[in-house]
Write a protein that holds these residues in place. Structure first.
Motif, PDB file in Angstrom:
ATOM      1  N   ILE A   1      34.866  34.347  43.196  1.00 16.24           N
ATOM      2  CA  ILE A   1      35.116  35.788  43.331  1.00 16.24           C
ATOM      3  C   ILE A   1      36.562  35.931  43.782  1.00 16.24           C
ATOM      4  N   SER A   2      37.327  36.789  43.132  1.00 21.58           N
ATOM      5  CA  SER A   2      38.731  36.958  43.488  1.00 21.58           C
ATOM      6  C   SER A   2      38.858  37.617  44.864  1.00 21.58           C
TER       7      SER A   2
ATOM      8  N   VAL B   1      39.604  40.217  47.836  1.00 19.64           N
ATOM      9  CA  VAL B   1      39.505  41.669  47.921  1.00 19.64           C
ATOM     10  C   VAL B   1      40.829  42.200  48.461  1.00 19.64           C
TER      11      VAL B   1
ATOM     12  N   THR C   1      40.798  50.036  46.651  1.00 18.21           N
ATOM     13  CA  THR C   1      40.532  48.619  46.455  1.00 18.21           C
ATOM     14  C   THR C   1      41.000  48.182  45.074  1.00 18.21           C
TER      15      THR C   1
ATOM     16  N   THR D   1      41.349  45.697  41.615  1.00 16.76           N
ATOM     17  CA  THR D   1      40.361  45.178  40.676  1.00 16.76           C
ATOM     18  C   THR D   1      39.823  43.839  41.172  1.00 16.76           C
ATOM     19  N   LEU D   2      38.517  43.685  41.129  1.00 16.20           N
ATOM     20  CA  LEU D   2      37.853  42.474  41.581  1.00 16.20           C
ATOM     21  C   LEU D   2      37.285  41.740  40.367  1.00 16.20           C
TER      22      LEU D   2
ATOM     23  N   ALA E   1      33.912  46.086  49.902  1.00 15.97           N
ATOM     24  CA  ALA E   1      34.332  46.738  48.652  1.00 15.97           C
ATOM     25  C   ALA E   1      33.149  47.436  48.007  1.00 15.97           C
TER      26      ALA E   1
ATOM     27  N   GLU F   1      34.864  42.215  35.550  1.00 16.38           N
ATOM     28  CA  GLU F   1      35.833  42.901  36.393  1.00 16.38           C
ATOM     29  C   GLU F   1      35.253  44.228  36.880  1.00 16.38           C
TER      30      GLU F   1
END
Length: 207
Positions: free
Chosen positions: A65-66, A68, A75, A77-78, A126, A147
């Motif tokens: 998971i990228s 946060v 926030t 983009t994850l 998030a 994403e």
């Protein structure tokens, strides 16, 4: 409320991460932790997306998971990388149906939990909304990169989203399909240069 210093300094607790992806057919609740984690109903800073629910330990299907990132615009983009196996095509089949995930919630929480898997404190990290995923393949693996964006980005950047795609957002909204049936074009005048005959309002329906 931030996780307290008292909880962090206790010797019998650990820090974990909870993830909730609101797929319409089968919501995913998973935990980055050595054991499944249960969130007590009514726990401060929790809500209906986690109260009274158990989050199973994340397995090798979720590779990463990228980070946060928060900014003035909300926030960032994850990205979540999911590993899929051609022998088990359930994920690939789900990805082919955007109505199951497009615009639906993706949540992250940081938690303090006891050794028996009971969440003691929870902090929201998030709240994002899933968009169209990307596929990446190599000779050794196949990845789906899902994403998620904040609400402002979701409504501001809308590539390839038109009124004709209304069923992606609401399966019961058939207005986009109906609109395709009334598209019209000027009739062609036999022997003429085309275009609508002067003084008439005759149109032919596109098929």
């Amino acid at each position: 409320m931030a996780i307290s210093d008292g909880s962090l300094s206790a010797s019998s607790v650990q820090i974990g991460l909870l993830i909730f992806a609101d797929f319409a057919d089968l919501p995913i609740r998973a935990a980055y932790a050595p054991c499944p984690l249960t969130v007590p109903a009514g726990l401060t800073d929790g809500d209906a997306d986690c109260w009274g629910l158990t989050f199973d330990t994340i397995n090798a299907d979720v590779l990463r998971i990228s980070p946060v990132e928060h900014s003035q615009g909300g926030t960032g983009t994850l990205s979540i990388e999911l590993h899929t196996d051609a022998a088990f095509p359930a994920l690939l089949n789900a990805i082919e149906n955007p109505a199951l995930y497009l615009g639906r919630r993706l949540r992250l929480w940081q938690v303090i939990f006891s050794l028996n898997g009971q969440v003691l404190e929870i902090q929201p990290l998030a709240r994002l909304y899933m968009t169209v995923p990307r596929h990446r393949a190599s000779s050794s693996e196949y990845l789906v990169v899902m994403e998620a964006e904040n609400f402002s980005a979701l409504i501001a950047n809308a590539p390839a989203r038109t009124y004709l795609n209304s069923t992606l957002w609401d399966a019961g909204d058939l207005s986009g399909i109906a609109s395709q049936g009334v598209n019209t074009a000027p009739a062609v005048v036999p022997g003429g240069g085309g275009g609508r005959p002067f003084g008439t309002s005759e149109f032919v329906r596109l098929v």
